[in-house]
Design an enzyme around this catalytic site. Structure first.
Site, PDB file in Angstrom:
ATOM      1  N   HIS A   1      -0.971   1.432  34.108  1.00 34.08           N
ATOM      2  CA  HIS A   1       0.196   0.594  34.441  1.00 34.08           C
ATOM      3  C   HIS A   1       1.481   1.429  34.507  1.00 34.08           C
ATOM      4  O   HIS A   1       2.385   1.122  35.293  1.00 34.08           O
ATOM      5  CB  HIS A   1       0.402  -0.496  33.379  1.00 34.08           C
ATOM      6  CG  HIS A   1      -0.373  -1.752  33.612  1.00 34.08           C
ATOM      7  ND1 HIS A   1      -0.213  -2.528  34.738  1.00 34.08           N
ATOM      8  CD2 HIS A   1      -1.296  -2.392  32.854  1.00 34.08           C
ATOM      9  CE1 HIS A   1      -1.013  -3.591  34.656  1.00 34.08           C
ATOM     10  NE2 HIS A   1      -1.688  -3.530  33.532  1.00 34.08           N
TER      11      HIS A   1
ATOM     12  N   GLN B   1       4.818  -4.403  32.772  1.00 33.81           N
ATOM     13  CA  GLN B   1       4.342  -5.788  32.935  1.00 33.81           C
ATOM     14  C   GLN B   1       5.387  -6.811  32.503  1.00 33.81           C
ATOM     15  O   GLN B   1       5.306  -7.977  32.882  1.00 33.81           O
ATOM     16  CB  GLN B   1       3.057  -6.023  32.120  1.00 33.81           C
ATOM     17  CG  GLN B   1       1.851  -5.277  32.667  1.00 33.81           C
ATOM     18  CD  GLN B   1       0.630  -5.594  31.845  1.00 33.81           C
ATOM     19  OE1 GLN B   1       0.394  -4.979  30.820  1.00 33.81           O
ATOM     20  NE2 GLN B   1      -0.145  -6.573  32.275  1.00 33.81           N
TER      21      GLN B   1
ATOM     22  N   HIS C   1      -6.530   1.525  30.968  1.00 33.13           N
ATOM     23  CA  HIS C   1      -5.941   0.425  31.751  1.00 33.13           C
ATOM     24  C   HIS C   1      -4.422   0.374  31.569  1.00 33.13           C
ATOM     25  O   HIS C   1      -3.668   0.291  32.548  1.00 33.13           O
ATOM     26  CB  HIS C   1      -6.606  -0.882  31.304  1.00 33.13           C
ATOM     27  CG  HIS C   1      -6.072  -2.114  31.957  1.00 33.13           C
ATOM     28  ND1 HIS C   1      -6.838  -2.927  32.755  1.00 33.13           N
ATOM     29  CD2 HIS C   1      -4.841  -2.682  31.912  1.00 33.13           C
ATOM     30  CE1 HIS C   1      -6.086  -3.936  33.194  1.00 33.13           C
ATOM     31  NE2 HIS C   1      -4.881  -3.816  32.692  1.00 33.13           N
TER      32      HIS C   1
ATOM     33  N   LEU D   1      -3.448  -9.284  32.226  1.00 32.38           N
ATOM     34  CA  LEU D   1      -2.528 -10.414  32.067  1.00 32.38           C
ATOM     35  C   LEU D   1      -1.676 -10.615  33.324  1.00 32.38           C
ATOM     36  O   LEU D   1      -1.196 -11.711  33.578  1.00 32.38           O
ATOM     37  CB  LEU D   1      -1.607 -10.183  30.859  1.00 32.38           C
ATOM     38  CG  LEU D   1      -2.300 -10.183  29.489  1.00 32.38           C
ATOM     39  CD1 LEU D   1      -1.333  -9.743  28.404  1.00 32.38           C
ATOM     40  CD2 LEU D   1      -2.864 -11.567  29.177  1.00 32.38           C
TER      41      LEU D   1
HETATM   42 ZN    ZN Z   1      -3.099  -4.864  32.881  1.00 33.48          ZN
END
Ligand code: ZN
Length: 162
Positions: free
Chosen positions: A135, A51, A131, A90
């Protein structure tokens, strides 16, 4: 510590598979520190390295203030039960979905001292483990969601928060 830029949904990096961390170098420790600072600044409960544009298997989770969990090369070793609830990310600001996840999740990972350890989370922490680990394999929660919330449902939710 630096606040890192959080990539959003359209960025193809979020769809790539992250590589294992071979050695806990100072660079990995700086990455962890920067990810923690970024997580705190964002007000989220979890953040995965892809991320912030780093394709390494590194995750930070903090579902209860002060209980920070750093996971390097994490793998889920045991799950039980089931929970269905709201999930956001996010990297997908302004969107929410309903996801079904295990209610209890045990993760095995390496800590920043290079030691392998196990941690078990329930409820939100279990959801967050699933979660964030997704990713690392380029999976975003809409891929596994039961359904996404509608605009009207999100507006209602925001009103109820006031
Ligand atoms: Zn996430």
């Amino acid at each position: 510590m630096a606040i890192l830029k959080i990539l959003t949904e359209e960025d193809p990096i979020l769809r790539k598979t992250s590589r294992k961390v071979d050695a806990i170098t100072p660079r990995i420790q700086i990455l962890l520190d920067d990810m923690i600072a970024t997580l705190h600044k964002s007000g989220g409960v979890g953040l995965a390295a892809p991320q912030v544009g780093v394709l390494r298997r590194v995750v930070v989770v903090e579902t209860e203030p002060g209980n920070l969990i750093e996971l390097i090369n994490p793998v889920i070793v045991e799950t039980s039960g089931s929970q269905t609830g709201q999930e956001g990310c996010l990297s997908l600001p302004g969107r929410w979905g309903i996801c079904t996840r295990p209610d209890t999740v045990t993760v095995e990972a390496t800590n920043r001292r290079g030691e392998r350890f196990r941690v078990t989370g329930t409820g939100l922490t279990a959801r967050c483990f699933c979660h964030e680990l997704d990713h690392l394999d380029g999976i975003l929660y809409p891929d596994v969601a039961d359904r996404m919330l509608t605009r009207a449902e999100i507006d209602k939710m925001m009103e109820d928060d006031d």
